[in-house]
Write an enzyme that holds these catalytic residues in place. Structure first.
Site, PDB file in Angstrom:
ATOM      1  N   ARG A  65      80.802  51.381  45.974  1.00 58.49           N
ATOM      2  CA  ARG A  65      80.044  50.927  47.146  1.00 58.49           C
ATOM      3  C   ARG A  65      80.570  49.613  47.711  1.00 58.49           C
ATOM      4  O   ARG A  65      80.251  49.258  48.855  1.00 58.49           O
ATOM      5  CB  ARG A  65      78.548  50.883  46.825  1.00 58.49           C
ATOM      6  N   GLU A 102      75.113  48.846  29.336  1.00 60.08           N
ATOM      7  CA  GLU A 102      73.929  48.858  28.477  1.00 60.08           C
ATOM      8  C   GLU A 102      74.169  49.795  27.277  1.00 60.08           C
ATOM      9  O   GLU A 102      73.855  49.467  26.144  1.00 60.08           O
ATOM     10  CB  GLU A 102      72.735  49.330  29.298  1.00 60.08           C
TER      11      GLU A 102
HETATM   12  P1  AMP Z   1      76.228  45.163  36.874  1.00 58.28           P
HETATM   13  O1  AMP Z   1      77.589  45.285  36.255  1.00 58.28           O
HETATM   14  O2  AMP Z   1      75.138  45.361  35.887  1.00 58.28           O
HETATM   15  O3  AMP Z   1      76.081  43.885  37.668  1.00 58.28           O
HETATM   16  O4  AMP Z   1      76.062  46.389  37.878  1.00 58.28           O
HETATM   17  C1  AMP Z   1      76.605  46.311  39.166  1.00 58.28           C
HETATM   18  C2  AMP Z   1      77.234  47.598  39.581  1.00 58.28           C
HETATM   19  O5  AMP Z   1      76.437  48.730  39.243  1.00 58.28           O
HETATM   20  C3  AMP Z   1      77.424  47.637  41.085  1.00 58.28           C
HETATM   21  O6  AMP Z   1      78.660  48.276  41.373  1.00 58.28           O
HETATM   22  C4  AMP Z   1      76.234  48.428  41.591  1.00 58.28           C
HETATM   23  O7  AMP Z   1      76.603  49.235  42.682  1.00 58.28           O
HETATM   24  C5  AMP Z   1      75.774  49.250  40.398  1.00 58.28           C
HETATM   25  N1  AMP Z   1      74.338  49.128  40.109  1.00 58.28           N
HETATM   26  C6  AMP Z   1      73.780  48.605  38.993  1.00 58.28           C
HETATM   27  N2  AMP Z   1      72.451  48.666  39.008  1.00 58.28           N
HETATM   28  C7  AMP Z   1      72.129  49.245  40.191  1.00 58.28           C
HETATM   29  C8  AMP Z   1      70.879  49.558  40.831  1.00 58.28           C
HETATM   30  N3  AMP Z   1      69.706  49.318  40.248  1.00 58.28           N
HETATM   31  N4  AMP Z   1      70.926  50.123  42.050  1.00 58.28           N
HETATM   32  C9  AMP Z   1      72.103  50.361  42.669  1.00 58.28           C
HETATM   33  N5  AMP Z   1      73.306  50.090  42.117  1.00 58.28           N
HETATM   34  C10 AMP Z   1      73.332  49.539  40.891  1.00 58.28           C
END
Ligand code: AMP
Length: 178
Positions: A65, A102
Site C-alpha cells: 500500500r 506477532e
Molecule cells: P507494522 O510493521 O506493525 O508497523 O505494520 C505495518 C504494515 O502492516 C503496513 O504495511 C500496513 O499496511 C500493515 N498493517 C498493519 N496493521 C494494519 C492494520 N490494522 N490495518 C491496515 N494495515 C495494517
C-alpha cells in the site's frame, strides 16, 4: 500542519474492517479515501507539505500500500521512487532484511543498486502499526548508504506506539491517528 477540519474530513474515508485478514485485527482500509477525488487530492497535498523544503532524492515505498501514493509523493518532491518489496519480487540483485511479526517473521528486499551512498530518502507507507516493517525498510536504506530524512504515513495506530521504534531525530509525519 494538518488542521482538525482536514483530519475529520479524511477520517470519513477510512473504514475499520474487523477480523481482517485474521481474527483480532482491526484492518484500517483507506480504499474509500483513494476513491474520493477530494479526499485523494487533500491527502496528496498534505503528505508533501512537511517535506516540501527538504532536499529529497528518493521516496522509498513499502509493498504494497506504500506503492499507491508513494510515487505521487516522489513526483511532488521532485524525487525518484524506490519500491521496497516482499521476498522474491524484485528481479535484479537485492539486499534483504528480516523482521519479526506477532507470529513468525517476514523479510523485505531492495534492489542493491536502488540508491547510492549519501542519497536522501523518505520512507513512505500507508500505515504504521508496531513499526517493525518500517524499521526493516530503514535498515535496507541505511545498508546502501542512504540518509533517511523523513518517515511519511497516512495513518498511525496510536496505541501501538510504533513511532517509538524509529530514530527520534528523524521527522516522522502521519496525517491521521487511528
Ligand atoms: P507494522 O510493521 O506493525 O508497523 O505494520 C505495518 C504494515 O502492516 C503496513 O504495511 C500496513 O499496511 C500493515 N498493517 C498493519 N496493521 C494494519 C492494520 N490494522 N490495518 C491496515 N494495515 C495494517
Amino acid at each position: 500542519m494538518i488542521d482538525k477540519a482536514d483530519t475529520n474530513f479524511l477520517l470519513n474515508y477510512i473504514r475499520t474492517i474487523p477480523d481482517f485478514p485474521e481474527p483480532g485485527i482491526q484492518f484500517k482500509d483507506f480504499t474509500p479515501l483513494l476513491g474520493n477525488k477530494e479526499a485523494l487530492n487533500k491527502t496528496s497535498s498534505l503528505l508533501v507539505m512537511p517535506f516540501k523544503d527538504e532536499e529529497v532524492d528518493y521516496v522509498a515505498g513499502l509493498e504494497s500500500r506504500g506503492f499507491l501514493l508513494g510515487p505521487k509523493l516522489a513526483q511532488d518532491l521532485n524525487a525518484g521512487f524506490i519500491p521496497i518489496r516482499k521476498p522474491g519480487k524484485l528481479p535484479a540483485d537485492t539486499y534483504s532484511q528480516k523482521y519479526e511479526l506477532e507470529y513468525g517473521s517476514d523479510s523485505l528486499e531492495i534492489h542493491a543498486d536502488a540508491l547510492k551512498k549519501g542519497d536522501r530518502v523518505i520512507i513512505h507507507d500507508d500505515l504504521i502499526a508496531t513499526g517493525g516493517t518500517v524499521s526493516a525498510a530503514s535498515k535496507l536504506v541505511e545498508k546502501l548508504g542512504g540518509i533517511i530524512v523523513g518517515f511519511s504515513f497516512i495513518m498511525e495506530i496510536e496505541f501501538l506506539n510504533g513511532t517509538t521504534s524509529l530514530d527520534s531525530s528523524i521527522p516522522c509525519r502521519s496525517l491521521l491517528k487511528v
